[in-house]
Design an enzyme around this catalytic site. Structure first.
Site, PDB file in Angstrom:
ATOM      1  N   ARG A 149     -85.552   4.019  27.194  1.00  0.00           N
ATOM      2  CA  ARG A 149     -86.006   4.415  28.528  1.00  0.00           C
ATOM      3  C   ARG A 149     -86.644   5.790  28.415  1.00  0.00           C
ATOM      4  O   ARG A 149     -85.972   6.754  28.052  1.00  0.00           O
ATOM      5  CB  ARG A 149     -84.845   4.462  29.522  1.00  0.00           C
ATOM      6  CG  ARG A 149     -84.164   3.125  29.773  1.00  0.00           C
ATOM      7  CD  ARG A 149     -83.210   3.212  30.951  1.00  0.00           C
ATOM      8  NE  ARG A 149     -82.326   2.057  31.025  1.00  0.00           N
ATOM      9  CZ  ARG A 149     -82.637   0.902  31.604  1.00  0.00           C
ATOM     10  NH1 ARG A 149     -83.830   0.766  32.157  1.00  0.00           N
ATOM     11  NH2 ARG A 149     -81.782  -0.093  31.639  1.00  0.00           N
ATOM     12  N   TYR A 179     -77.291  13.419  33.039  1.00  0.00           N
ATOM     13  CA  TYR A 179     -76.345  12.608  32.276  1.00  0.00           C
ATOM     14  C   TYR A 179     -75.695  13.491  31.217  1.00  0.00           C
ATOM     15  O   TYR A 179     -76.368  14.302  30.581  1.00  0.00           O
ATOM     16  CB  TYR A 179     -77.041  11.466  31.536  1.00  0.00           C
ATOM     17  CG  TYR A 179     -77.590  10.340  32.374  1.00  0.00           C
ATOM     18  CD1 TYR A 179     -77.712  10.431  33.763  1.00  0.00           C
ATOM     19  CD2 TYR A 179     -78.020   9.161  31.774  1.00  0.00           C
ATOM     20  CE1 TYR A 179     -78.221   9.386  34.499  1.00  0.00           C
ATOM     21  CE2 TYR A 179     -78.546   8.111  32.507  1.00  0.00           C
ATOM     22  CZ  TYR A 179     -78.651   8.237  33.872  1.00  0.00           C
ATOM     23  OH  TYR A 179     -79.170   7.199  34.611  1.00  0.00           O
ATOM     24  N   ASN A 231     -77.028   1.581  43.075  1.00  0.00           N
ATOM     25  CA  ASN A 231     -76.137   0.784  42.230  1.00  0.00           C
ATOM     26  C   ASN A 231     -75.979  -0.635  42.776  1.00  0.00           C
ATOM     27  O   ASN A 231     -76.017  -1.614  42.030  1.00  0.00           O
ATOM     28  CB  ASN A 231     -74.750   1.440  42.155  1.00  0.00           C
ATOM     29  CG  ASN A 231     -74.732   2.687  41.306  1.00  0.00           C
ATOM     30  OD1 ASN A 231     -75.670   2.976  40.564  1.00  0.00           O
ATOM     31  ND2 ASN A 231     -73.655   3.454  41.406  1.00  0.00           N
ATOM     32  N   ARG A 243     -84.044  -3.077  31.206  1.00  0.00           N
ATOM     33  CA  ARG A 243     -84.117  -3.609  32.567  1.00  0.00           C
ATOM     34  C   ARG A 243     -84.642  -2.591  33.567  1.00  0.00           C
ATOM     35  O   ARG A 243     -84.177  -1.463  33.627  1.00  0.00           O
ATOM     36  CB  ARG A 243     -82.733  -4.101  33.005  1.00  0.00           C
ATOM     37  CG  ARG A 243     -82.739  -4.810  34.346  1.00  0.00           C
ATOM     38  CD  ARG A 243     -81.359  -5.303  34.703  1.00  0.00           C
ATOM     39  NE  ARG A 243     -80.976  -6.445  33.889  1.00  0.00           N
ATOM     40  CZ  ARG A 243     -79.757  -6.633  33.396  1.00  0.00           C
ATOM     41  NH1 ARG A 243     -78.822  -5.733  33.607  1.00  0.00           N
ATOM     42  NH2 ARG A 243     -79.487  -7.705  32.696  1.00  0.00           N
ATOM     43  N   ARG A 246     -65.955   5.529  32.402  1.00  0.00           N
ATOM     44  CA  ARG A 246     -66.528   5.849  33.710  1.00  0.00           C
ATOM     45  C   ARG A 246     -66.620   4.633  34.622  1.00  0.00           C
ATOM     46  O   ARG A 246     -66.295   4.697  35.797  1.00  0.00           O
ATOM     47  CB  ARG A 246     -67.924   6.440  33.533  1.00  0.00           C
ATOM     48  CG  ARG A 246     -68.708   6.557  34.837  1.00  0.00           C
ATOM     49  CD  ARG A 246     -70.049   7.219  34.637  1.00  0.00           C
ATOM     50  NE  ARG A 246     -70.851   6.590  33.622  1.00  0.00           N
ATOM     51  CZ  ARG A 246     -71.657   5.535  33.834  1.00  0.00           C
ATOM     52  NH1 ARG A 246     -71.720   4.975  35.026  1.00  0.00           N
ATOM     53  NH2 ARG A 246     -72.393   5.036  32.861  1.00  0.00           N
ATOM     54  N   HIS A 270     -81.027  -0.869  21.351  1.00  0.00           N
ATOM     55  CA  HIS A 270     -80.397   0.118  22.216  1.00  0.00           C
ATOM     56  C   HIS A 270     -79.976   1.367  21.453  1.00  0.00           C
ATOM     57  O   HIS A 270     -79.553   2.355  22.045  1.00  0.00           O
ATOM     58  CB  HIS A 270     -79.187  -0.525  22.912  1.00  0.00           C
ATOM     59  CG  HIS A 270     -78.646   0.242  24.065  1.00  0.00           C
ATOM     60  ND1 HIS A 270     -77.406   0.844  24.054  1.00  0.00           N
ATOM     61  CD2 HIS A 270     -79.185   0.525  25.281  1.00  0.00           C
ATOM     62  CE1 HIS A 270     -77.194   1.446  25.217  1.00  0.00           C
ATOM     63  NE2 HIS A 270     -78.254   1.273  25.979  1.00  0.00           N
TER      64      HIS A 270
END
Length: 696
Positions: A378, A471, A45, A408, A567, A438
């Site tokens: 992704r 996830y 991160n 990214r 989150r 997206h």
């Protein structure tokens, strides 16, 4: 309140989020190897934060931008505070690392120093160095004839200081510098054969092995010092999409430029030779504020692979969870036959992503399917979805794929998938100029009884079967006519010159999503003023858009109850008298990454529920193609409401945001409730299903 005190700064809020991840590494109730995984996530991160957010602040300073943002921070003031807080976090992270290594040693696994090895172990590791490591090392001298080499971002290097033989008449004991890259193609931790009669598993860090034998690369010189370092560069893409004739080629060029992005962080080992440090500071043009001195191994992201690979360590990990196949699709051979009868919700990772793969594969081989359209943001390596889409195109179906090349750090992978799909005959579109695509949506058009029926999958997460295992995300299968009509219109807008559609079900960014959310909030404000039930519950990754925060403040002041499950970043201050006393914000950091975007509005007593690809950030609401989709099926609506309620009742892994910007663990309740597992470690999907069944 002054304007700046109404909001929490986005970057400082992100640091608080990463601190919550670090708390999971410190939690003694978390299994030991999972604590190492959380330490790795903190590093990963922070790498992205430094290469994008901190790099952006430095870009602003270089451009002479001095204006304060809506939270009251100038780039200079914010950068100073960000670097101070990240340095504090890193020091805490390495303190935790040393403690966890001691705990791991008590379990029989050690990352040893060279001097801790026995002579027999040293001999074996020397042989490993000679046969495996030495052949791939490249010493790079730095002198007048050999300029300072290009150092790749986030790769590990050794800075070597050498002294020539004082008896050499030509060199006369001069000092020289060199760089050696620690090869990333080799495992960072090398297994060391155990001592006799010992069950201890011993490992040696690759850089320590290289340091011990570094003299072999520089024969005739004395090694004065060899220390690890690592550079993080600006990794944000700066694209001129309108001037690019071929977006794919423009992104490939920009990726090559990324390797030369200016350094934003230099990590060095404690005790680095001053000559080496001075060389790095001069060549990389970094200041003291940019240097992170590390007491321990650099780049703790290696812990993820290390912790995953340790054998016979199941007792040090979370117990495995095998995703179940959605029961709705087990009753029929054909998924589309089920979807014709009812909508189906799949909630990952408790339910298997194989249902999505099977849906695409079924469409690919079905002779009555005429077209498949899909967005890809992704995608995992060896994606079954990509193979199914290619198979469909090769069989003559119309296959259209909107590939987001600008995702990214996944740009290169997406370029490879785009080319593979084009070779198979798919129509590949790279989205709209200036906007990232997206939205997560698939449209299947099928010929049935003389007409066409549209089948749609809308998700909150990426079409990636690897991340779907870690996830939490929701996916809705439906053939509702309004959703099908809107899906066709959305793809027409993304691939052609279609004018904005009069949406029946969807709200789509960058034009219509934010106004739709404002309309829903305004309606709740009206209900509150009329004395009717007025409540908003939203589960998001981030909330940072100022006008959205202001609208929520307005709703709070009107008496609307607002409960937010966020989150990560949250720039809203809850619980401020006269501003946000009706707002509660909780963050859940647990085994799985909370990624689903789910919103519920009371509707004055007739609850409405939506799923979305969008967080409430400026980039999502104004610079991306995003999707908000209503949930029409009453039983699915209730299931999602139950899920939101369980998140709000979590008193094990939830932290509550205070008005000052800090988070504290939620306490209370007679029984512990961990929302990702429910009561007594029952997986959430089962608990939710039971609750939904009990409520009819």
């Amino acid at each position: 309140m002054t304007v700046s005190k109404k909001y929490i700064n986005r970057d400082l809020s992100w640091i608080e989020f990463n601190r919550r991840v670090l708390e999971e590494a410190e939690d003694p109730t978390t299994p030991l190897l999972e604590r190492l995984q959380f330490l790795s996530i903190v590093s990963s991160n922070l790498d992205e934060f430094m290469s994008v957010r901190v790099a952006g602040l430095k870009d602003q300073l270089k451009a002479g931008f001095l204006k304060a943002d809506f939270t009251g921070y100038t780039p200079h003031g914010l950068l100073k505070r960000v670097l101070k807080r990240t340095n504090q976090m890193v020091r805490k992270q390495y303190k935790d690392y040393r403690e966890l290594m001691r705990s791991l040693a008590r379990e029989g696994t050690v990352i040893a120093a060279w001097e801790d090895l026995s002579p027999e172990q040293m001999e074996v590791m020397t042989d490993y160095f000679q046969k495996i490591v030495y052949p791939v090392l490249t010493p790079m001298a730095v002198d007048s004839s050999r300029p300072f080499p290009l150092l790749h971002s986030k790769e590990l290097y050794l800075a070597v200081v050498l002294k020539a033989d004082p008896t050499d008449e030509k060199l006369k004991g001069q000092t020289f510098s060199a760089i050696v890259q620690v090869p990333s193609i080799l495992l960072r931790t090398a297994g060391v054969p155990g001592r006799r009669n010992s069950r201890r598993a011993t490992f040696l860090l690759l850089e320590d092995l290289i340091k011990q034998h570094i003299g072999q690369l520089f024969s005739g010189y004395t090694i004065e010092g060899a220390h690890a370092f690592r550079v993080t560069r600006n990794s944000d893409l700066a694209l001129n999409e309108e001037g690019a004739e071929d977006l794919l080629q423009e992104i490939e060029k920009e990726l090559r430029r990324r390797r030369r992005g200016f350094p934003v962080r230099l990590e060095v080992e404690t005790g680095m030779h001053p000559d080496a440090l001075d060389l790095l500071k001069d060549e990389l043009e970094v200041t003291e504020d940019d240097i992170f001195e590390i007491e321990g191994p650099l780049d703790l992201t290696f812990l993820s692979k290390f912790a995953s690979s340790l054998p016979n360590s199941e007792h040090l990990r979370y117990p495995p969870i095998d995703p179940v196949y959605p029961v709705e699709f087990e009753e029929e051979d054909q998924m589309m036959a089920v979807i014709r009868e009812r909508d189906v919700l799949v909630y990952h990772p408790y339910e298997s992503f194989e249902a999505v793969n099977d849906f695409i594969y079924e469409a690919a081989v079905d002779p009555d399917v005429m077209a498949i359209k899909m967005t890809l943001y992704r995608v995992n390596v060896n994606s079954a979805l990509v193979k199914a889409l290619a198979q469909a195109a090769e069989s003559g179906k119309q296959v259209t794929v909107v590939v987001e090349l600008k995702a990214r750090f996944d740009e290169e992978r997406n370029i490879a998938w785009a080319r593979q799909l084009e070779r198979a005959g798919c129509h590949v579109v790279y989205g709209l100029v200036g906007l990232k695509t997206h939205a997560k949506i698939t449209l299947v058009v099928r010929r049935e009884e003389g007409s066409l029926r549209r089948y749609v999958h809308v998700g909150t997460g990426n079409y990636n079967e690897n991340t779907a295992k870690v996830y939490t995300d929701a996916g809705l299968f439906t053939c509702h006519p309004d959703i099908g009509t809107d899906a066709s219109a959305l793809f027409n807008e993304m691939t052609g010159y279609s004018t904005p559609h009069n949406w029946r079900a969807f709200a789509v960014a960058p034009v219509g999503l934010k106004p739709k959310l404002f309309d829903l909030i305004d309606r709740e404000i009206g209900f509150a003023k009329a004395g009717k039930p007025a409540r908003i519950v939203a589960k998001l990754n981030s909330l940072s858009n100022q006008s959205m925060i202001d609208k929520l403040y307005e709703a709070s002041q009107a008496g609307v109850s607002i409960q937010l499950i966020i989150r990560g970043v949250c720039c809203l201050r809850p619980g401020v008298l006269g501003l946000s006393e009706n707002v509660r914000v909780v963050s859940i950091v647990d085994r799985f990454l909370e990624h689903s975007r789910i919103m519920a509005f009371s509707g004055g007593g007739e609850e409405e529920v939506y799923i979305s690809s969008a967080d409430w950030m400026t980039r999502n609401l104004s610079r991306r193609v995003e999707l908000l989709c209503p949930v029409y099926d009453p039983s699915i609506r209730q299931m999602l409401l139950n899920l939101l309620q369980m998140n709000l009742l979590d008193n094990v892994k939830a932290r509550e945001l205070a008005s000052g910007g800090g988070y504290s663990r939620v306490a209370g309740g007679e029984e512990p409730l961990r929302s990702q597992f429910g009561a007594s470690d029952i997986p959430l999907w089962k608990t939710v299903a039971i609750a939904a069944e009990e409520q009819g």
